[in-house]
Design a protein around this motif. Sequence first.
Motif: not given
Length: 185
Positions: A60-76
Amino acid sequence: MNPILYEIPAVLETERLLLRRPESGDGKAVNDAVKASIQELRPWMPFAQRIPTVEDSEINCREAYSSFINRVNLRYLLFHKETNAFIGSSGFHNIDWNVPKCEIGYWIHTTYSGYGYMTEAVNKLTQFALSDLKCQRVEIRCEAKNLKSRAIPEKLEFALEGILRNDDLSADGQHLTDTCIYAKT
């Protein structure tokens, strides 16, 4: 402009917190928090219907990182500045870069609930969205019966724009729920 080109900081800072995008290796801390908080999260969060494995949380954390980099979702992920303790998670999802607008979601480790940490984090994210990301609308949606979640946008003076009746299924998928929509514009 393509959102992938937006410069979005990996770390945001408040008086007591560091908000950091998820990184490889964060799964254990997230998993420990979910396990410790499962009883409080289960009524409201679909992801908390079962206790995840550490591997599930790492994925889940790695998917969140990918989404952050791709600007799909920005989870902190939220960390206490002094102790570096993991406190919870918040960030932007349902981003529409064309408007631009976003929704803020959040959950907190039970141990840190009631100290204003999530309100502090959501306030920072709201300010960041409106000023740096130039969002024209920031939403917080939550189940009408989730009074702790509703308290955050109310403290931060979001407008309650409406309550959608029978809008969603409960986290366990067993019954219909009403959704509060709060917004700042």
